[in-house]
Motif scaffolding. Structure first.
Motif, short mmCIF file in Angstrom:
data_model
loop_
_atom_site.label_atom_id
_atom_site.label_comp_id
_atom_site.label_asym_id
_atom_site.label_seq_id
_atom_site.Cartn_x
_atom_site.Cartn_y
_atom_site.Cartn_z
N ILE A 112 0.84 -1.20 0.00
CA ILE A 112 0.00 0.00 0.00
C ILE A 112 0.87 1.24 0.00
CG2 ILE A 112 -1.56 1.38 1.44
CD1 ILE A 112 -2.94 -1.23 2.22
N ALA A 113 1.91 1.25 0.83
CA ALA A 113 2.82 2.39 0.88
C ALA A 113 3.44 2.66 -0.48
CB ALA A 113 3.90 2.15 1.93
N ALA A 114 3.89 1.60 -1.14
CA ALA A 114 4.52 1.76 -2.46
C ALA A 114 3.53 2.33 -3.48
CB ALA A 114 5.08 0.43 -2.94
N ARG A 115 2.29 1.85 -3.43
CA ARG A 115 1.30 2.32 -4.39
C ARG A 115 0.91 3.78 -4.15
NH1 ARG A 115 -2.69 -2.97 -5.16
NH2 ARG A 115 -1.60 -3.76 -7.01
N LEU A 116 1.02 4.23 -2.92
CA LEU A 116 0.69 5.62 -2.61
C LEU A 116 1.76 6.60 -3.07
CD1 LEU A 116 -0.88 5.34 0.96
CD2 LEU A 116 -2.04 6.10 -1.11
N VAL A 117 3.02 6.17 -3.12
CA VAL A 117 4.10 7.12 -3.42
C VAL A 117 4.86 6.81 -4.70
CG1 VAL A 117 4.46 7.90 -1.06
CG2 VAL A 117 5.69 5.88 -1.87
N ARG A 118 4.84 5.58 -5.17
CA ARG A 118 5.56 5.22 -6.39
C ARG A 118 4.56 5.12 -7.55
NH1 ARG A 118 10.63 3.17 -6.27
NH2 ARG A 118 10.13 1.47 -7.73
N THR A 119 3.88 6.22 -7.80
CA THR A 119 2.81 6.24 -8.79
C THR A 119 3.35 6.34 -10.22
OG1 THR A 119 2.64 8.63 -8.39
CG2 THR A 119 1.09 7.21 -7.24
N PHE A 120 4.67 6.43 -10.34
CA PHE A 120 5.29 6.46 -11.67
C PHE A 120 5.52 5.06 -12.23
CE2 PHE A 120 8.33 6.98 -8.20
CZ PHE A 120 9.12 5.85 -8.34
N THR A 121 5.12 4.03 -11.50
CA THR A 121 5.30 2.65 -11.93
C THR A 121 4.13 1.81 -11.46
OG1 THR A 121 6.75 0.69 -11.80
CG2 THR A 121 6.64 2.10 -9.86
N ASP A 122 3.90 0.69 -12.15
CA ASP A 122 2.87 -0.25 -11.70
C ASP A 122 3.52 -1.52 -11.13
OD1 ASP A 122 3.85 -1.40 -13.99
OD2 ASP A 122 1.90 -1.63 -14.99
N ARG A 123 4.82 -1.44 -10.84
CA ARG A 123 5.55 -2.59 -10.32
C ARG A 123 5.75 -2.41 -8.81
NH1 ARG A 123 10.49 -4.41 -13.99
NH2 ARG A 123 10.01 -6.34 -12.88
N HIS A 124 4.91 -3.09 -8.04
CA HIS A 124 4.92 -2.94 -6.59
C HIS A 124 5.12 -4.27 -5.87
CE1 HIS A 124 3.62 1.15 -7.32
NE2 HIS A 124 2.58 0.70 -8.00
N GLY A 125 5.59 -5.29 -6.58
CA GLY A 125 5.87 -6.57 -5.96
C GLY A 125 7.05 -6.47 -5.01
N LEU A 126 7.13 -7.38 -4.06
CA LEU A 126 8.19 -7.34 -3.07
C LEU A 126 9.57 -7.47 -3.71
CD1 LEU A 126 9.06 -7.22 -0.11
CD2 LEU A 126 8.74 -9.70 0.01
N ALA A 127 9.71 -8.39 -4.65
CA ALA A 127 11.02 -8.60 -5.27
C ALA A 127 11.48 -7.35 -6.01
CB ALA A 127 10.97 -9.79 -6.23
N HIS A 128 10.56 -6.71 -6.73
CA HIS A 128 10.92 -5.50 -7.48
C HIS A 128 11.30 -4.37 -6.52
CE1 HIS A 128 10.95 -2.67 -10.82
NE2 HIS A 128 10.28 -1.84 -10.04
N LEU A 129 10.53 -4.18 -5.46
CA LEU A 129 10.83 -3.10 -4.52
C LEU A 129 12.15 -3.33 -3.81
CD1 LEU A 129 7.28 -2.58 -2.98
CD2 LEU A 129 8.50 -1.01 -4.49
N CYS A 130 12.43 -4.57 -3.41
CA CYS A 130 13.71 -4.86 -2.75
C CYS A 130 14.88 -4.59 -3.69
CB CYS A 130 13.73 -6.30 -2.26
SG CYS A 130 12.76 -6.57 -0.76
N ARG A 131 14.70 -4.92 -4.96
CA ARG A 131 15.76 -4.66 -5.92
C ARG A 131 15.96 -3.16 -6.15
NH1 ARG A 131 13.55 -6.75 -10.08
NH2 ARG A 131 14.02 -8.87 -9.39
N GLU A 132 14.84 -2.43 -6.31
CA GLU A 132 14.92 -1.01 -6.63
C GLU A 132 15.36 -0.16 -5.44
OE1 GLU A 132 13.96 0.96 -9.59
OE2 GLU A 132 14.57 -0.99 -10.38
N LEU A 133 14.85 -0.46 -4.26
CA LEU A 133 15.09 0.40 -3.11
C LEU A 133 16.22 -0.08 -2.19
CD1 LEU A 133 11.42 1.28 -2.10
CD2 LEU A 133 13.00 2.60 -3.50
N LEU A 134 16.49 -1.38 -2.20
CA LEU A 134 17.49 -1.94 -1.28
C LEU A 134 18.68 -2.56 -1.98
CD1 LEU A 134 15.08 -3.72 1.26
CD2 LEU A 134 16.00 -1.39 1.40
#
Length: 215
Positions: A112-134
């Protein structure tokens, strides 16, 4: 996969007496499928974000287990002084509430947090977020394996642990973005609704959506 240095603790049926994991615990689940009415809960994963994961295997009585007789796990999930940190909490909350007959709260959801602030993408899966942010790559090969097996493989345990080991660090990044975009309070309102959303899903109110204007 879990980090090679991660410590994975497997518990049969329940957490040990006196278990204390701190005020914010990452939580995930594995089940036989994605329908909580049909597909039983098999595993609950927990982490304090300290490089250790505690996995509680939930086995049915037909396999010699205790299934919903897990008072220590239930107490933790219901403890209002312990925040449960999840990714796609809507599913996990509904599954846990239905399987264990509890209310899971309070909850934070990184999806939910990712969808509220990362509105420039539709990729909000855990694997994608961990790769992009961590900068962390999560292996997903075991995602559709048989979680109802009496004995789980080391690969399954490592996969299950990886889903909770990084949630604290991910939430730190996402919360900073929520604050930056002035959406932290809105996110909290969404998080607070999740136990009720889970109950609605169990009652079958995904469709029709009671919030829709559709007749």
């Amino acid at each position: 996969m879990a980090s090679p240095s991660a410590a994975i603790h497997l518990h049969d049926g329940d957490l040990p007496d006196g278990f204390d994991i701190g005020p914010v615990v990452a939580v995930d689940t594995e089940a036989m499928g994605l329908n909580p009415h049909r597909d039983r809960l098999c595993l609950v994963q927990l982490s304090a974000g300290d490089g250790e994961a505690h996995l509680v295997q939930i086995r049915p009585r037909s396999l010699g287990g205790r299934y919903d007789d897990c008072p220590n796990l239930k107490a933790l999930l219901q403890d209002d002084s312990v925040t449960k940190l999840m990714h796609f909490a809507r599913f996990d909350v509904a599954l846990l509430q239905h399987a264990l007959d509890i209310t899971v709260a309070p909850v934070i959801c990184t999806k939910i947090a990712a969808r509220l602030v990362r509105t420039f993408t539709d990729r909000h899966g855990l694997a994608h977020l961990c790769r992009e942010l961590l900068g962390v790559d999560l292996a997903k090969q075991q995602q559709t394996s048989d979680w109802g097996a009496e004995t789980l493989t080391p690969e399954q345990l490592a996969y299950a642990a990886s889903d909770v080991l990084h949630l604290h660090a991910l939430w730190e990044k996402l919360e900073a973005l929520l604050v930056r975009e002035n959406r932290r309070d809105l996110a909290q309102a969404c998080f607070d609704f999740l136990p009720a959303r889970g109950r609605l899903d169990i009652l079958g109110y995904e469709d029709p959506d009671i919030f829709s204007h559709r007749a």
